[in-house]
Design an enzyme around this catalytic site. Sequence first.
Site, PDB file in Angstrom:
ATOM      1  N   ASP A   1      -5.008  -7.166   5.707  1.00  0.00           N
ATOM      2  CA  ASP A   1      -6.285  -6.819   5.075  1.00  0.00           C
ATOM      3  C   ASP A   1      -7.069  -8.095   4.775  1.00  0.00           C
ATOM      4  O   ASP A   1      -8.244  -8.235   5.138  1.00  0.00           O
ATOM      5  CB  ASP A   1      -5.998  -6.044   3.783  1.00  0.00           C
TER       6      ASP A   1
ATOM      7  N   ASP B   1      -0.008 -18.245   3.880  1.00  0.00           N
ATOM      8  CA  ASP B   1      -0.984 -19.205   3.329  1.00  0.00           C
ATOM      9  C   ASP B   1      -1.365 -20.248   4.375  1.00  0.00           C
ATOM     10  O   ASP B   1      -2.537 -20.599   4.553  1.00  0.00           O
ATOM     11  CB  ASP B   1      -0.485 -19.850   2.018  1.00  0.00           C
TER      12      ASP B   1
ATOM     13  N   TYR C   1       0.824  -1.213   0.000  1.00  0.00           N
ATOM     14  CA  TYR C   1       0.000   0.000   0.000  1.00  0.00           C
ATOM     15  C   TYR C   1       0.857   1.262   0.000  1.00  0.00           C
ATOM     16  O   TYR C   1       0.391   2.336   0.377  1.00  0.00           O
ATOM     17  CB  TYR C   1      -0.894   0.026   1.246  1.00  0.00           C
TER      18      TYR C   1
ATOM     19  N   LYS D   1       5.726 -14.047   4.529  1.00  0.00           N
ATOM     20  CA  LYS D   1       5.977 -14.986   3.427  1.00  0.00           C
ATOM     21  C   LYS D   1       7.467 -14.876   3.085  1.00  0.00           C
ATOM     22  O   LYS D   1       7.858 -14.630   1.938  1.00  0.00           O
ATOM     23  CB  LYS D   1       5.074 -14.625   2.234  1.00  0.00           C
TER      24      LYS D   1
ATOM     25  N   ASP E   1     -10.544  -9.906   6.946  1.00  0.00           N
ATOM     26  CA  ASP E   1     -11.865 -10.191   6.355  1.00  0.00           C
ATOM     27  C   ASP E   1     -12.203 -11.671   6.560  1.00  0.00           C
ATOM     28  O   ASP E   1     -13.334 -12.028   6.918  1.00  0.00           O
ATOM     29  CB  ASP E   1     -11.880  -9.907   4.843  1.00  0.00           C
TER      30      ASP E   1
END
Length: 330
Positions: free
Chosen positions: A226, A202, A121, A169, A230
């Site tokens: 983010d 993951d 971002y 990651k 959710d």
Amino acid sequence: MKICVLPGDGIGPEVTEEAVKILAALGDFTFVYGDIGYDAYQQIGSSLPDETLQKIADADATLFGAVTTPPNIPNYESPILKLRQHFDLYVNLRPCKTLPIEISHEGIDMDIVRENTEGLYSRRERVEDNGDTAITERVITRKGSERIIRYAFELAKNNGRKTVTIVHKANVLRATCGLFREVALEVANDYPNIEMNEQIVDACAMQLIKNPGQFEVIVTTNLFGDILSDAASMLVGGLGVAYSGNIGEHAAVFEPVHGSAPKYVGTHNANPLATILAARLMLEHIGMDAEAKQLQTAIEQVLQDGNVTPDLGGSCTTQQVTEHILEALQ
Ligand code: NAD
Ligand code: IPM
Ligand code: MN
């Protein structure tokens, strides 16, 4: 206390109105309204006018609804991203806890701490090769990593948590996630009583569904946070109850995790609880702990009684949920 209210677009105005009614019942607030979002852009030519920035700066805290960001308007950027960077709101705190409703899983009590100013971002994007190659730079800094990881460990310490899970990651994004991980290992040394776990993003997504009770505090980079937040919201009731605080040294903006949900506008089906829970987090932030507790108790009462919107299996309207909360507060 002065609260800046930014209703925004879509269901933003509908849900913030409900939260304002509740705040007004809990304390002596002055509400100062500001423009933000796509409607503002169309009406006054800016999605985040300077007057709005000034109102946020002058307030004790800000309550934000949601904005619509159409993907096809060239050079139009989401004002919430600009706002997070303008005020350096580096923490995005997204609590996720079991609620007393049937669709919520038992035994969940985690805080997702999302870095909120950098990563993917960072707003460093370009198109090359006559439009055939698009590049987004993922910027991770030592300073940005250190302050968010330290925030997560402090949060854990202050809440008697035993673990912090750092999510990255680093096996693939060796430079950026590698730095984030390296800083996490350093910061963890300052907290010998808190165990640091690490998970690759993951696998973390899978673990969130398989065994969500294992998580206490998760700290991660911007986009991973983010997405994971959710997903995590669905463990306890979904986006209708997911709330957040964007917190910096000099300003704080509280908002639901959801967006402007255009399909819901005018249906009276939008769940106001995500915004009301954001307002509860805001009360804690400005030191009104007693009122925050009172509100939490009232919300739990309303949930237990099934006085909820259709997304939670009830048949109340947006406004009726507020009425039930106001009743429970008395
Ligand atoms: P969304 O969060 O607006 O809606 C996704 C779905 O979640 C809805 O269709 C609905 O089923 C459910 N939902 C969301 N809020 C709800 C509520 N209060 N009560 C009940 N159900 C609710 O996401 P989207 O559809 O992907 O995005 C719509 C617009 O919102 C886009 O323009 C996007 O850019 C924007 N957006 C803004 C923010 C923000 O302002 N912070 C966050 C996410 C998306
Ligand atoms: C959120 C939203 C925003 C984000 C969008 C609207 C810019 O999805 O607050 O989670 O990606 O951070
Ligand atoms: Mn999001």
